[in-house]
Scaffold this motif. Sequence first.
Motif, mmCIF file in Angstrom:
data_model
loop_
_atom_site.group_PDB
_atom_site.id
_atom_site.type_symbol
_atom_site.label_atom_id
_atom_site.label_comp_id
_atom_site.label_asym_id
_atom_site.label_seq_id
_atom_site.Cartn_x
_atom_site.Cartn_y
_atom_site.Cartn_z
ATOM 1 N N GLY A 96 -3.230 -2.850 -9.120
ATOM 2 C CA GLY A 96 -2.940 -3.655 -7.955
ATOM 3 C C GLY A 96 -3.095 -2.872 -6.673
ATOM 4 O O GLY A 96 -3.641 -3.481 -5.490
ATOM 5 N N ARG A 97 -2.603 -1.525 -6.595
ATOM 6 C CA ARG A 97 -2.829 -0.823 -5.423
ATOM 7 C C ARG A 97 -4.095 -0.284 -5.063
ATOM 8 O O ARG A 97 -4.514 -0.162 -3.909
ATOM 9 C CB ARG A 97 -2.027 0.588 -5.923
ATOM 10 C CG ARG A 97 -0.417 0.225 -6.016
ATOM 11 C CD ARG A 97 0.379 1.391 -6.602
ATOM 12 N NE ARG A 97 1.887 0.960 -6.711
ATOM 13 C CZ ARG A 97 2.815 1.570 -5.986
ATOM 14 N NH1 ARG A 97 2.543 2.613 -5.307
ATOM 15 N NH2 ARG A 97 4.142 1.355 -6.285
ATOM 16 N N ILE A 98 -5.123 -0.184 -5.926
ATOM 17 C CA ILE A 98 -6.498 -0.152 -5.726
ATOM 18 C C ILE A 98 -7.115 -1.280 -4.883
ATOM 19 O O ILE A 98 -7.869 -1.211 -4.256
ATOM 20 C CB ILE A 98 -7.251 0.063 -6.718
ATOM 21 C CG1 ILE A 98 -6.763 1.443 -7.739
ATOM 22 C CG2 ILE A 98 -8.888 0.256 -6.725
ATOM 23 C CD1 ILE A 98 -7.342 1.798 -9.019
ATOM 24 N N PHE A 102 -8.678 -1.347 -1.505
ATOM 25 C CA PHE A 102 -9.913 -2.054 -1.305
ATOM 26 C C PHE A 102 -10.095 -3.114 -0.316
ATOM 27 O O PHE A 102 -10.973 -3.312 0.738
ATOM 28 C CB PHE A 102 -10.488 -2.510 -2.405
ATOM 29 C CG PHE A 102 -11.786 -3.198 -2.439
ATOM 30 C CD1 PHE A 102 -13.139 -2.295 -2.376
ATOM 31 C CD2 PHE A 102 -12.192 -4.553 -2.596
ATOM 32 C CE1 PHE A 102 -14.362 -2.554 -2.523
ATOM 33 C CE2 PHE A 102 -13.491 -5.113 -2.513
ATOM 34 C CZ PHE A 102 -14.296 -4.085 -2.434
ATOM 35 N N ILE A 103 -9.141 -4.179 -0.053
ATOM 36 C CA ILE A 103 -9.292 -5.107 0.716
ATOM 37 C C ILE A 103 -8.935 -4.722 2.105
ATOM 38 O O ILE A 103 -9.188 -5.555 2.960
ATOM 39 C CB ILE A 103 -8.340 -6.398 0.366
ATOM 40 C CG1 ILE A 103 -6.641 -5.832 0.401
ATOM 41 C CG2 ILE A 103 -8.603 -7.045 -1.035
ATOM 42 C CD1 ILE A 103 -5.898 -7.033 0.133
ATOM 43 N N LEU A 104 -8.436 -3.711 2.207
ATOM 44 C CA LEU A 104 -8.142 -3.197 3.764
ATOM 45 C C LEU A 104 -9.464 -2.260 4.102
ATOM 46 O O LEU A 104 -9.869 -2.582 5.259
ATOM 47 C CB LEU A 104 -7.058 -2.208 3.910
ATOM 48 C CG LEU A 104 -6.616 -1.466 5.114
ATOM 49 C CD1 LEU A 104 -6.512 -2.490 6.273
ATOM 50 C CD2 LEU A 104 -5.507 -0.739 5.134
ATOM 51 N N PRO A 185 -0.529 -15.094 -2.877
ATOM 52 C CA PRO A 185 -0.207 -14.367 -1.351
ATOM 53 C C PRO A 185 -1.178 -13.816 -0.507
ATOM 54 O O PRO A 185 -0.800 -13.664 0.642
ATOM 55 C CB PRO A 185 0.892 -13.156 -1.954
ATOM 56 C CG PRO A 185 1.200 -13.664 -3.504
ATOM 57 C CD PRO A 185 -0.189 -14.333 -3.895
ATOM 58 N N TYR A 186 -2.403 -13.244 -1.057
ATOM 59 C CA TYR A 186 -3.169 -12.665 -0.204
ATOM 60 C C TYR A 186 -4.130 -13.774 0.810
ATOM 61 O O TYR A 186 -4.798 -13.222 1.640
ATOM 62 C CB TYR A 186 -4.395 -11.810 -1.161
ATOM 63 C CG TYR A 186 -3.792 -10.773 -1.693
ATOM 64 C CD1 TYR A 186 -3.816 -9.538 -1.115
ATOM 65 C CD2 TYR A 186 -3.538 -10.850 -3.306
ATOM 66 C CE1 TYR A 186 -3.235 -8.407 -1.735
ATOM 67 C CE2 TYR A 186 -3.112 -9.666 -3.823
ATOM 68 C CZ TYR A 186 -2.784 -8.679 -2.979
ATOM 69 O OH TYR A 186 -2.389 -7.311 -3.763
ATOM 70 N N PRO A 198 -3.287 -2.966 10.524
ATOM 71 C CA PRO A 198 -3.711 -1.878 9.855
ATOM 72 C C PRO A 198 -5.243 -1.815 9.934
ATOM 73 O O PRO A 198 -6.047 -0.969 9.915
ATOM 74 C CB PRO A 198 -3.382 -2.096 8.344
ATOM 75 C CG PRO A 198 -1.922 -2.792 8.558
ATOM 76 C CD PRO A 198 -2.108 -3.600 9.821
ATOM 77 N N PHE A 199 -5.805 -3.061 9.930
ATOM 78 C CA PHE A 199 -7.258 -3.604 10.096
ATOM 79 C C PHE A 199 -7.674 -2.673 11.416
ATOM 80 O O PHE A 199 -8.868 -2.118 11.401
ATOM 81 C CB PHE A 199 -7.485 -4.926 9.939
ATOM 82 C CG PHE A 199 -8.925 -5.264 10.031
ATOM 83 C CD1 PHE A 199 -9.776 -5.264 8.766
ATOM 84 C CD2 PHE A 199 -9.645 -5.765 11.511
ATOM 85 C CE1 PHE A 199 -11.178 -5.824 8.936
ATOM 86 C CE2 PHE A 199 -10.927 -5.775 11.334
ATOM 87 C CZ PHE A 199 -11.583 -5.959 10.407
#
Length: 328
Positions: A96-98, A102-104, A185-186, A198-199
């Motif tokens: 989940g953390r990977i 990745f999505i960031l 939630p994403y 963050p982006f």
Amino acid sequence: MSSMKRFVAVRTVQTIFMLWLVLTAIFIMFRLMPGDFTQQMAAAGASEEVLATIREKWGLNDPLYVQYFDYMKNFVQLDMGESPVYRIGVWEFTKGRIFNTFILVAPAMTFTYLLGALTGTIAGSKRGSLLEKVGIVPIIGVGSFPAFFISIVLIVVFAGWLNIFPTSGMHSPGFTRQFETWWRPYLTADFGWHYILPFAAVVCRYLFIPSLIMRTSVVEVMDQDYTQYHRLTGLPKGKQLRHIAKHASLPLITIYPVSMARALGGLVLVETVFNWPGIGWTLVEAVLGRDYPVVQFVFFVVAAFVIISNFIVDLIYGVIDPRIRIDE
């Protein structure tokens, strides 16, 4: 066998070899660390009985070559071991953390390079103008600051003074409890609202790299003979610029995975400032908690990302410039 098939086959073998080399290096590196590897994995002041249990559980009583073959066999079977701190599988703990990282980093760096390519193309095509001389200076100025400083400034301005965006996290407290599936939630506005700062921090920090590279490459390509030929044949300026940008983008494609890996390293600070539960913050937690199975796997994930990214870039290079695969 065609040149393209041979090119892909050679690059595939090289990629697999590099992944094996990284796995082997990680295994050796952690065994060469000073002190007893068992004591490093155990809690401070652990008794001899506890240490013996750990050695038996992890096979540390076996000869080194047996440990190595077990390590490689388990990894091929997607068994990355168990976290001694959280008592769950390493993959279950980190997947989940990977994904959060990745999505960031992937969308942010891709957008950064697209925007940088556009900025560099415009600046390079206006050689000698005021736009080329000073237009790129603000981008360089912002990029010269470290990632954590940019992140803090964004929080102070947009979350503190203007009170537009949240200061940290991926979701509001308790927001994810109302969803039964992990991915829902994403896709919510709440996540998007937490995602913007963050982006923006990643984009602001790394935009100068593609902008400068593309500007220099465009200036060089504009002096080539085929570019002069396009001008003489009366090709519209828009099409000329597209041809120039296509040829000038090769250095940008090459440096893209390197910048992605660099951004992964910088994300440790970004994720810490924004309390973003990604792989960078996971690595910090694992090192502080001496969770070495997690540390080993995170190291491999980062290295594998760079290797596979370079493999994909090589394939794209071979499609864009056939001379590369023919030379191979």
